[in-house]
Design an enzyme around this catalytic site. Structure first.
Site, PDB file in Angstrom:
ATOM      1  N   GLU A 101       0.849  -1.206   0.000  1.00 29.09           N
ATOM      2  CA  GLU A 101       0.000   0.000   0.000  1.00 29.09           C
ATOM      3  C   GLU A 101       0.877   1.245   0.000  1.00 29.09           C
ATOM      4  O   GLU A 101       2.029   1.205   0.434  1.00 29.09           O
ATOM      5  CB  GLU A 101      -0.876   0.018   1.257  1.00 29.09           C
ATOM      6  CG  GLU A 101      -2.322  -0.395   1.019  1.00 29.09           C
ATOM      7  CD  GLU A 101      -3.153   0.650   0.268  1.00 29.09           C
ATOM      8  OE1 GLU A 101      -2.581   1.505  -0.440  1.00 29.09           O
ATOM      9  OE2 GLU A 101      -4.384   0.591   0.379  1.00 29.09           O
ATOM     10  N   ASP A 102       0.327   2.346  -0.468  1.00 28.82           N
ATOM     11  CA  ASP A 102       1.079   3.605  -0.390  1.00 28.82           C
ATOM     12  C   ASP A 102       0.842   4.305   0.938  1.00 28.82           C
ATOM     13  O   ASP A 102       1.765   4.844   1.541  1.00 28.82           O
ATOM     14  CB  ASP A 102       0.720   4.543  -1.563  1.00 28.82           C
ATOM     15  CG  ASP A 102      -0.777   4.785  -1.681  1.00 28.82           C
ATOM     16  OD1 ASP A 102      -1.549   3.879  -1.339  1.00 28.82           O
ATOM     17  OD2 ASP A 102      -1.174   5.874  -2.112  1.00 28.82           O
ATOM     18  N   ASP A 105      -4.505   5.563   6.180  1.00 26.00           N
ATOM     19  CA  ASP A 105      -5.031   6.787   6.766  1.00 26.00           C
ATOM     20  C   ASP A 105      -6.055   6.358   7.836  1.00 26.00           C
ATOM     21  O   ASP A 105      -5.670   6.043   8.962  1.00 26.00           O
ATOM     22  CB  ASP A 105      -5.662   7.574   5.612  1.00 26.00           C
ATOM     23  CG  ASP A 105      -5.981   9.013   5.944  1.00 26.00           C
ATOM     24  OD1 ASP A 105      -6.312   9.293   7.083  1.00 26.00           O
ATOM     25  OD2 ASP A 105      -5.926   9.865   5.038  1.00 26.00           O
ATOM     26  N   LYS A 133      -0.481   7.260   8.693  1.00 24.65           N
ATOM     27  CA  LYS A 133      -0.867   8.401   9.534  1.00 24.65           C
ATOM     28  C   LYS A 133      -1.577   7.843  10.753  1.00 24.65           C
ATOM     29  O   LYS A 133      -2.812   7.733  10.745  1.00 24.65           O
ATOM     30  CB  LYS A 133      -1.865   9.286   8.778  1.00 24.65           C
ATOM     31  CG  LYS A 133      -1.279  10.186   7.722  1.00 24.65           C
ATOM     32  CD  LYS A 133      -2.426  11.033   7.179  1.00 24.65           C
ATOM     33  CE  LYS A 133      -2.034  11.800   5.946  1.00 24.65           C
ATOM     34  NZ  LYS A 133      -3.203  12.436   5.321  1.00 24.65           N
ATOM     35  N   PHE A 154      -2.297  16.417   4.291  1.00 20.47           N
ATOM     36  CA  PHE A 154      -2.655  15.787   3.021  1.00 20.47           C
ATOM     37  C   PHE A 154      -1.432  15.770   2.110  1.00 20.47           C
ATOM     38  O   PHE A 154      -0.918  16.815   1.735  1.00 20.47           O
ATOM     39  CB  PHE A 154      -3.819  16.513   2.343  1.00 20.47           C
ATOM     40  CG  PHE A 154      -4.293  15.776   1.135  1.00 20.47           C
ATOM     41  CD1 PHE A 154      -5.074  14.631   1.263  1.00 20.47           C
ATOM     42  CD2 PHE A 154      -3.923  16.188  -0.139  1.00 20.47           C
ATOM     43  CE1 PHE A 154      -5.485  13.913   0.154  1.00 20.47           C
ATOM     44  CE2 PHE A 154      -4.339  15.484  -1.268  1.00 20.47           C
ATOM     45  CZ  PHE A 154      -5.118  14.342  -1.107  1.00 20.47           C
ATOM     46  N   VAL A 155      -0.960  14.570   1.788  1.00 19.90           N
ATOM     47  CA  VAL A 155       0.290  14.452   1.026  1.00 19.90           C
ATOM     48  C   VAL A 155       0.039  13.966  -0.391  1.00 19.90           C
ATOM     49  O   VAL A 155      -0.902  13.219  -0.659  1.00 19.90           O
ATOM     50  CB  VAL A 155       1.297  13.512   1.733  1.00 19.90           C
ATOM     51  CG1 VAL A 155       1.862  14.183   2.973  1.00 19.90           C
ATOM     52  CG2 VAL A 155       0.686  12.167   2.084  1.00 19.90           C
ATOM     53  N   ARG A 167       0.765  12.583  -9.012  1.00 19.55           N
ATOM     54  CA  ARG A 167       1.317  11.262  -8.703  1.00 19.55           C
ATOM     55  C   ARG A 167       2.772  11.144  -9.148  1.00 19.55           C
ATOM     56  O   ARG A 167       3.538  10.360  -8.599  1.00 19.55           O
ATOM     57  CB  ARG A 167       0.506  10.155  -9.393  1.00 19.55           C
ATOM     58  CG  ARG A 167      -0.928  10.010  -8.902  1.00 19.55           C
ATOM     59  CD  ARG A 167      -1.538   8.727  -9.471  1.00 19.55           C
ATOM     60  NE  ARG A 167      -2.995   8.694  -9.359  1.00 19.55           N
ATOM     61  CZ  ARG A 167      -3.672   8.269  -8.292  1.00 19.55           C
ATOM     62  NH1 ARG A 167      -3.026   7.845  -7.235  1.00 19.55           N
ATOM     63  NH2 ARG A 167      -4.990   8.261  -8.299  1.00 19.55           N
TER      64      ARG A 167
END
Ligand code: PRP
Length: 183
Positions: A101-102, A105, A133, A154-155, A167
């Protein structure tokens, strides 16, 4: 004005990303053997760049497969609804699976994916995420490997988008407030 002009700050520069990915790859190489016939499940779209760099640092034999889920629209916070847009094309029964996963959250996406994949009876199921996070977590999901814990900002970049853009930025960064407000 280029994409980079929309960035307020760089949170994780390219060299720090690559250095941490080497460490994650070393842990994965040490966890599995060739006989495990490891399957990486990359969760599109955000994880595509992380996956591309991670897989090239793995020496242990493995396959790469893709799933796509969606939890966000153009908004910057989760709607809480997880949809499978693209499912695995093969069975994972009896196989060792590592979800790539990236970002985690709220944990909703990962919670849904792990519950879903577990019903398919893999031999093992682990999770590797580039970013986490922890302060945003709504659902507790076990995560085996975390690249970076980041604050509640928010990144974008390195695979992560805002309204499907940014992206391609080679770093993880934060957008200027006016850019987010304008959309
Ligand atoms: C992002 C990210 C995770 C998820 C994390 O995906 O890639 O899958 O949100 O959020 P959560 O922990 O609150 O569920 P997104 O739905 O934005 O899709 P994308 O990767 O295609 O941009």
């Amino acid at each position: 004005m280029g994409l980079q002009d929309d960035v307020a700050k760089v949170l994780i520069p390219p060299d720090a990303l690559q250095a941490r990915i080497s460490e994650l790859a070393a842990e994965i190489n040490a966890t599995y053997t060739d006989a495990d016939r490891l399957i990486l499940v990359c969760v599109l779209k955000g994880a595509f760049m992380f996956l591309a760099d991670l897989t090239r640092q793995l020496t242990v034999r493995h396959e790469v497969h893709f799933m796509e889920t969606s939890s966000y629209g153009a908004a910057t916070s989760s709607s809480g609804v997880v949809r499978i847009l693209l499912d695995l094309e093969r069975s994972i029964e009896g196989r060792h699976v590592l979800i790539v996963e990236d970002i985690i959250d709220s944990g909703r996406t990962l919670s849904y994916i792990t519950r879903n994949l577990r019903t398919r009876n893999p031999a093992s199921l682990r999770v590797c995420t580039l970013l986490s996070k922890p302060s945003r977590r709504e659902m507790q999901v076990p995560v085996d490997l975390v690249g970076f814990e980041i604050p509640d900002e928010f990144v974008v970049g390195y695979g992560l988008d805002y309204a499907e853009e940014y992206r391609n930025l080679p770093f993880v960064g934060v957008l200027k407030e006016e850019v987010v407000q304008e959309r």
